[in-house]
Design a protein around this motif. Sequence first.
Motif, PDB file in Angstrom:
ATOM      1  N   VAL A 114       0.721  -1.314  -0.081  1.00  0.00           N
ATOM      2  CA  VAL A 114      -0.006   0.160   0.035  1.00  0.00           C
ATOM      3  C   VAL A 114       0.949   1.235   0.091  1.00  0.00           C
ATOM      4  O   VAL A 114       1.872   1.303   0.719  1.00  0.00           O
ATOM      5  N   VAL A 115       0.615   2.118  -0.859  1.00  0.00           N
ATOM      6  CA  VAL A 115       1.320   3.460  -0.836  1.00  0.00           C
ATOM      7  C   VAL A 115       0.762   4.317  -0.338  1.00  0.00           C
ATOM      8  O   VAL A 115      -0.386   4.906  -0.926  1.00  0.00           O
ATOM      9  N   VAL A 116       1.374   5.357   0.557  1.00  0.00           N
ATOM     10  CA  VAL A 116       0.684   6.448   1.096  1.00  0.00           C
ATOM     11  C   VAL A 116       1.563   7.582   0.605  1.00  0.00           C
ATOM     12  O   VAL A 116       2.626   7.701   1.128  1.00  0.00           O
ATOM     13  N   SER A 117       0.944   9.002   0.081  1.00  0.00           N
ATOM     14  CA  SER A 117       1.595   9.782  -0.093  1.00  0.00           C
ATOM     15  C   SER A 117       1.261  11.128   0.419  1.00  0.00           C
ATOM     16  O   SER A 117       0.157  11.308   0.452  1.00  0.00           O
ATOM     17  N   VAL A 118       2.082  11.740   1.142  1.00  0.00           N
ATOM     18  CA  VAL A 118       1.753  12.909   1.724  1.00  0.00           C
ATOM     19  C   VAL A 118       2.000  14.295   1.405  1.00  0.00           C
ATOM     20  O   VAL A 118       3.289  14.209   0.573  1.00  0.00           O
ATOM     21  N   GLU A 119       1.301  15.042   1.425  1.00  0.00           N
ATOM     22  CA  GLU A 119       1.265  16.684   1.081  1.00  0.00           C
ATOM     23  C   GLU A 119       1.649  17.379   1.980  1.00  0.00           C
ATOM     24  O   GLU A 119       0.873  17.991   2.550  1.00  0.00           O
ATOM     25  N   TYR A 120       3.023  17.700   2.296  1.00  0.00           N
ATOM     26  CA  TYR A 120       3.410  18.475   3.404  1.00  0.00           C
ATOM     27  C   TYR A 120       3.444  19.827   3.030  1.00  0.00           C
ATOM     28  O   TYR A 120       3.572  20.288   1.842  1.00  0.00           O
ATOM     29  N   ARG A 121       3.361  20.996   3.907  1.00  0.00           N
ATOM     30  CA  ARG A 121       3.539  22.311   3.543  1.00  0.00           C
ATOM     31  C   ARG A 121       4.864  22.619   3.031  1.00  0.00           C
ATOM     32  O   ARG A 121       6.024  22.308   3.756  1.00  0.00           O
ATOM     33  N   LEU A 122       5.019  23.472   2.145  1.00  0.00           N
ATOM     34  CA  LEU A 122       6.363  23.885   1.514  1.00  0.00           C
ATOM     35  C   LEU A 122       6.822  25.231   2.010  1.00  0.00           C
ATOM     36  O   LEU A 122       6.237  26.048   2.698  1.00  0.00           O
ATOM     37  N   ALA A 123       8.073  25.316   2.034  1.00  0.00           N
ATOM     38  CA  ALA A 123       8.876  26.495   2.423  1.00  0.00           C
ATOM     39  C   ALA A 123       8.889  27.577   1.215  1.00  0.00           C
ATOM     40  O   ALA A 123       8.652  26.828   0.183  1.00  0.00           O
ATOM     41  N   PRO A 124       8.738  28.833   1.224  1.00  0.00           N
ATOM     42  CA  PRO A 124       9.112  29.423   2.259  1.00  0.00           C
ATOM     43  C   PRO A 124       7.657  29.899   3.174  1.00  0.00           C
ATOM     44  O   PRO A 124       7.937  30.563   4.348  1.00  0.00           O
ATOM     45  N   GLU A 125       6.843  29.487   2.655  1.00  0.00           N
ATOM     46  CA  GLU A 125       5.259  29.770   3.472  1.00  0.00           C
ATOM     47  C   GLU A 125       5.291  28.915   4.897  1.00  0.00           C
ATOM     48  O   GLU A 125       4.798  29.455   5.720  1.00  0.00           O
ATOM     49  N   ALA A 126       5.962  27.735   4.845  1.00  0.00           N
ATOM     50  CA  ALA A 126       6.046  26.669   5.821  1.00  0.00           C
ATOM     51  C   ALA A 126       7.441  26.865   6.403  1.00  0.00           C
ATOM     52  O   ALA A 126       8.388  26.320   5.400  1.00  0.00           O
ATOM     53  N   THR A 127       7.988  27.038   7.599  1.00  0.00           N
ATOM     54  CA  THR A 127       9.275  27.108   7.699  1.00  0.00           C
ATOM     55  C   THR A 127       9.450  26.394   8.927  1.00  0.00           C
ATOM     56  O   THR A 127       8.645  25.549   9.603  1.00  0.00           O
TER      57      THR A 127
END
Length: 318
Positions: A114-127
């Motif tokens: 089972v593959v689970v892919s996560v969309e984390y928040r990106l820099a520079p908006e998220a640091t």
Amino acid sequence: MTTARPALDPELRELLAGMPLMSRLDSEVLGLLRQLPSTPVDTLLAHRQVDRREINVPAKDGVAIPLSVYRPAHAGRPEAAPCVYWIHGGGMVMGDRFSQIDIPLEWLDELGAVVVSVEYRLAPEATGTTPVDDCYQGLLWIAEHAAELGIDPDRIVVAGASAGGGLAAGVALLARDLGTPAIAAQVLICPMLDHRGTTTSSRQYTGVPGVWTGEMNAFGWRALLGDLTDDGIPAYVSPALADDLSGLPTTYIDTGSAEVFRDEDAAYASRIWAAGGQAELHVWAGGFHGFDALFPQARISTTARRTRTDWLARHLSA
């Protein structure tokens, strides 16, 4: 003074010759890169029998973290499957949960994972710790809902490429220090591990155009670190800072000889061994950063991907 650099693999050199390369990355260029089309995941899934599910998981601050879950479709429900928790690359500043998804989808095909892919928040908006915390919260949710998702909680692998490899390493450190969840293995593909940029390979690939250069790497780290000073940077953000690499899950690291991250990746494997842990390290001669994702048809790429898959198969069946 020109710094000597290892030669590119001849086939990769020919393939790369037709591709525009950059040396620097700035806010304006980043804005343009973020407008490029996302990976056509529907095309990748078209020939596969896959059940797909989209989930939103709350971050520590309540923001929704999107997860995509891909499970091999079966007429019945087999025994619980291994899980690959995938963290995409993009220098901490670009990409989404579909980036480089062809890599773990090969493991779905061959290993029934089972593959689970996560969309984390990106820099520079998220640091700071926000991206690694997002990834950790998604992993916690998956482990807590393993039965619902048909996942074997004893066979969860954390994997990622480039920035995603660095975040996977940070997640493994967090899981070790917090005591949960259990991670069976970590697969770190050309991981971005050290914000300091002081290695020989960092210097070798600065001042020259490439897929990912020392200047581009410095921009990604500045965007992520924000106002953090050197004394305030946690090892979960820059894993090479960790004083203790004991107690980590068995680890696979691969990189190219002709890329920025070569030396920090080799050093990370060496320090795992020094702490009594188990790591397998491959440095592919003539490989540039992300070569096997960019040109999967090249002979060196097929060998690298096959070797990685065989290692994972061995550990998931143990």
